[in-house]
Design a protein around this motif. Structure first.
Motif, PDB file in Angstrom:
ATOM      1  N   HIS A 191     -12.515  -8.964   9.760  1.00 37.87           N
ATOM      2  CA  HIS A 191     -11.557  -7.852   9.737  1.00 37.87           C
ATOM      3  C   HIS A 191     -12.195  -6.637   9.066  1.00 37.87           C
ATOM      4  O   HIS A 191     -11.954  -5.500   9.451  1.00 37.87           O
ATOM      5  CB  HIS A 191     -10.303  -8.312   8.971  1.00 37.87           C
ATOM      6  CG  HIS A 191      -9.124  -7.396   9.087  1.00 37.87           C
ATOM      7  ND1 HIS A 191      -8.072  -7.452   8.200  1.00 37.87           N
ATOM      8  CD2 HIS A 191      -8.808  -6.430   9.977  1.00 37.87           C
ATOM      9  CE1 HIS A 191      -7.176  -6.547   8.536  1.00 37.87           C
ATOM     10  NE2 HIS A 191      -7.593  -5.911   9.610  1.00 37.87           N
TER      11      HIS A 191
ATOM     12  N   SER B  60      -1.257  -0.244   8.076  1.00 43.13           N
ATOM     13  CA  SER B  60      -1.029   0.619   9.240  1.00 43.13           C
ATOM     14  C   SER B  60       0.331   0.407   9.900  1.00 43.13           C
ATOM     15  O   SER B  60       0.706   1.195  10.771  1.00 43.13           O
ATOM     16  CB  SER B  60      -2.133   0.385  10.282  1.00 43.13           C
ATOM     17  OG  SER B  60      -2.021  -0.907  10.839  1.00 43.13           O
TER      18      SER B  60
ATOM     19  N   TYR C 299      -7.266 -10.857   5.035  1.00 48.22           N
ATOM     20  CA  TYR C 299      -7.219 -10.147   3.759  1.00 48.22           C
ATOM     21  C   TYR C 299      -7.848 -10.989   2.649  1.00 48.22           C
ATOM     22  O   TYR C 299      -7.593 -10.773   1.468  1.00 48.22           O
ATOM     23  CB  TYR C 299      -5.785  -9.772   3.401  1.00 48.22           C
ATOM     24  CG  TYR C 299      -5.194  -8.712   4.291  1.00 48.22           C
ATOM     25  CD1 TYR C 299      -5.781  -7.454   4.400  1.00 48.22           C
ATOM     26  CD2 TYR C 299      -4.028  -8.967   5.025  1.00 48.22           C
ATOM     27  CE1 TYR C 299      -5.240  -6.475   5.221  1.00 48.22           C
ATOM     28  CE2 TYR C 299      -3.468  -7.993   5.839  1.00 48.22           C
ATOM     29  CZ  TYR C 299      -4.073  -6.743   5.935  1.00 48.22           C
ATOM     30  OH  TYR C 299      -3.524  -5.775   6.735  1.00 48.22           O
TER      31      TYR C 299
ATOM     32  N   TYR D 130      -6.264   7.714   7.166  1.00 49.34           N
ATOM     33  CA  TYR D 130      -6.371   6.244   7.101  1.00 49.34           C
ATOM     34  C   TYR D 130      -7.840   5.839   7.006  1.00 49.34           C
ATOM     35  O   TYR D 130      -8.220   4.980   6.209  1.00 49.34           O
ATOM     36  CB  TYR D 130      -5.721   5.669   8.366  1.00 49.34           C
ATOM     37  CG  TYR D 130      -5.751   4.165   8.508  1.00 49.34           C
ATOM     38  CD1 TYR D 130      -4.959   3.353   7.705  1.00 49.34           C
ATOM     39  CD2 TYR D 130      -6.566   3.546   9.463  1.00 49.34           C
ATOM     40  CE1 TYR D 130      -4.981   1.970   7.847  1.00 49.34           C
ATOM     41  CE2 TYR D 130      -6.590   2.178   9.611  1.00 49.34           C
ATOM     42  CZ  TYR D 130      -5.795   1.389   8.806  1.00 49.34           C
ATOM     43  OH  TYR D 130      -5.818   0.022   8.951  1.00 49.34           O
TER      44      TYR D 130
ATOM     45  N   GLN E 124      -8.940   0.877  18.823  1.00 47.83           N
ATOM     46  CA  GLN E 124      -7.792   1.412  18.077  1.00 47.83           C
ATOM     47  C   GLN E 124      -8.029   2.861  17.643  1.00 47.83           C
ATOM     48  O   GLN E 124      -7.101   3.671  17.665  1.00 47.83           O
ATOM     49  CB  GLN E 124      -7.524   0.545  16.832  1.00 47.83           C
ATOM     50  CG  GLN E 124      -6.364   1.086  15.971  1.00 47.83           C
ATOM     51  CD  GLN E 124      -6.168   0.325  14.657  1.00 47.83           C
ATOM     52  OE1 GLN E 124      -7.000  -0.487  14.260  1.00 47.83           O
ATOM     53  NE2 GLN E 124      -5.056   0.594  13.994  1.00 47.83           N
TER      54      GLN E 124
ATOM     55  N   ARG F  32       0.843  -1.210   0.000  1.00 49.16           N
ATOM     56  CA  ARG F  32       0.000   0.000   0.000  1.00 49.16           C
ATOM     57  C   ARG F  32       0.874   1.255   0.000  1.00 49.16           C
ATOM     58  O   ARG F  32       0.514   2.284   0.592  1.00 49.16           O
ATOM     59  CB  ARG F  32      -0.956  -0.035   1.198  1.00 49.16           C
ATOM     60  CG  ARG F  32      -1.814  -1.316   1.226  1.00 49.16           C
ATOM     61  CD  ARG F  32      -3.288  -1.061   1.224  1.00 49.16           C
ATOM     62  NE  ARG F  32      -3.770  -0.500   2.467  1.00 49.16           N
ATOM     63  CZ  ARG F  32      -4.068  -1.231   3.557  1.00 49.16           C
ATOM     64  NH1 ARG F  32      -3.923  -2.543   3.556  1.00 49.16           N
ATOM     65  NH2 ARG F  32      -4.517  -0.641   4.639  1.00 49.16           N
TER      66      ARG F  32
HETATM   67  O1  NIG Z   1      -3.973  -4.018  12.982  1.00 49.08           O
HETATM   68  N1  NIG Z   1      -7.080  -2.476  12.624  1.00 49.08           N
HETATM   69  C1  NIG Z   1      -7.215  -3.234  11.717  1.00 49.08           C
HETATM   70  N2  NIG Z   1      -6.295  -4.010  11.151  1.00 49.08           N
HETATM   71  C2  NIG Z   1      -4.925  -3.706  10.908  1.00 49.08           C
HETATM   72  C3  NIG Z   1      -4.731  -2.806   9.756  1.00 49.08           C
HETATM   73  C4  NIG Z   1      -4.926  -3.520   8.530  1.00 49.08           C
HETATM   74  C5  NIG Z   1      -4.706  -2.719   7.299  1.00 49.08           C
HETATM   75  O2  NIG Z   1      -4.773  -1.464   7.287  1.00 49.08           O
HETATM   76  O3  NIG Z   1      -4.472  -3.400   6.305  1.00 49.08           O
HETATM   77  C6  NIG Z   1      -4.219  -3.209  12.123  1.00 49.08           C
HETATM   78  O4  NIG Z   1      -3.881  -2.027  12.243  1.00 49.08           O
END
Ligand code: NIG
Ligand code: FE
Length: 401
Positions: A175, A321, A142, A92, A244, A79
């Motif tokens: 997810h 992230s 994913y 984000y 988060q 990404r």
């Molecule tokens: O741990 N918070 C959600 N999942 C991931 C980020 C995944 C992504 O952006 O691809 C995390 O930060």
């Protein structure tokens, strides 16, 4: 007593000291392995037997093999383009809401076959291992469909078979909501619960189940509970991405569901943190994601300490992230950004990381535990947290070899 192997001339950092001395350092120490486990450790002067093979550690520090207890190491694509968008001012969360973010990695992961996932995961795993990591947790998440979620977990199992490292797999089908379920998030959560988790369990592909509890871009409490309840019913331990981006009361939710850990928890409230401590859940801090998405709301480490919560540190290695390939860097970031002490940070990648995975057989140097070791050419334990971009790892041992 006859040992298989004996390591001499090391400073042992056992992570198993008495109250008030968590590092439990033994100077001029020795450690012995038998049948893959630690058979004895102590001062060199007290060695109770001989070994088929003896290794001189030349004064190195010897720790339990490091544990990265939260990664998304298996994925397609990257990404870097979104990173550039974020540099131009897009957030984000905005990228995620516009169909990018996790969903752009989902497209790339669905397009990758198992061999491609293994090939792209291999150098990432190698980078972690090179720093003395001997256990890595790898999540799916994913794929967001049965086929791709299971393919990610198979790729993780294949990586374990091909390298001297232990891999713990976690199914994270909850997810994000995949495009084919757009506007039907609850239906997708039900599909995860009814179909994807049982399929992964049938094939023995998941050691645990995780979900992203987030009212804006993840799943709400009811949907998350539906997923975790099914996991419990199948005997799988659960973990959670929680609090988060906002306070969703995820810490208390994790405690109520007996989660091994709640991860991120930047926004977790003190009552939730206390509930986690009482429930025995571990708080997993992910300073790489905090840093990379330029989060400004710090985890309430003071409340965590006051609650007596055990804290772990992990890379959260993922393309969106936290594109972080260094657990040692997380030690530095945990101390610098979150003001963890050296002792807290080191417990976070050993003893408490093992607890976050529900593995009591590692993370400390003690007789009977797995003989997974990491050797470092350092002057003192603090060096592991202090240097940025230095890898002092000079050896690693998995299962006594
Ligand atoms: O741990 N918070 C959600 N999942 C991931 C980020 C995944 C992504 O952006 O691809 C995390 O930060
Ligand atoms: Fe994560």
């Amino acid at each position: 007593m006859q040992f298989d192997r004996l390591w001499l001339n090391a400073t042992l950092v056992t992570m198993d000291g008495p109250e008030g001395d968590p590092l439990g350092v033994i100077r001029d120490g020795a450690i012995a392995a038998k049948d893959g486990r630690i058979a004895w450790l102590g001062p060199r002067a007290a060695i109770p037997g001989s070994a088929a093979e003896t290794i001189d550690c030349a004064g190195a520090h010897l720790l339990p093999g490091l544990i990265d207890c939260h990664t998304h190491l298996v994925f397609g694509g990257d990404r870097a383009g979104e990173f550039q968008q974020r540099l131009a001012g897009v957030s984000y969360e905005e990228i995620a809401k516009a169909g990018g973010g996790i969903l752009s990695t989902v497209r790339a992961t669905r397009a990758a076959d198992e061999a491609a996932l293994i090939a792209s995961g291999t150098p990432r795993l190698a980078a972690l291992m090179a720093e003395g990591v001997t256990t890595v947790e790898i999540k799916s998440g994913y794929g967001l469909d049965i086929e791709t979620e299971l393919r990610q977990l198979r790729a993780a199992r294949a990586l374990a078979a091909a390298h001297p490292v232990r891999i713990e797999t976690t199914l994270l089908a909850a997810h994000a909501t995949p495009p084919e379920y757009a506007g039907r998030r609850t239906d997708y959560a039900a599909h995860v619960a009814q179909d994807i988790i049982p399929a992964a369990a049938r094939e023995g592909l998941a050691d645990a189940v995780d979900a992203f509890l987030d009212t804006a871009i993840g799943f709400d409490a009811r949907e998350t509970a539906m997923v975790l309840d099914v996991a419990h019913g199948l005997g799988l331990p659960v973990k959670l991405h929680a609090d988060q981006l906002r306070d969703d009361d995820g810490a208390a939710f994790a405690a109520r569901h007996g989660a091994l850990s709640a991860d991120h928890i930047e926004y977790a409230n003190p009552a939730g943190l206390r509930a986690m401590a009482r429930a025995g859940s571990v708080g997993v801090l992910l300073p790489g994601a905090f840093y990379f998405i330029r989060e400004t709301h710090h985890p309430d480490v003071a409340a965590m300490r006051e609650a007596g919560l055990r804290l772990a540190l992990a890379t959260d290695l993922n393309p969106g992230s936290s594109p972080a390939l260094s657990l040692l860097l997380m030690l530095n970031l945990g101390c610098t950004l979150f003001r963890l002490t050296v002792e807290e940070a080191l417990l976070g990648v050993t003893r408490h990381a093992a607890a976050a995975l529900g593995r009591q057989d590692r993370g400390r140097l003690a007789p009977g535990l797995l003989c997974d070791l990491a050797l470092f050419d350092i002057r003192q334990p603090a060096d592991l947290c202090y240097w940025i971009g230095r890898n002092p790892c000079t050896g690693r041992v998995v299962g006594g070899r």
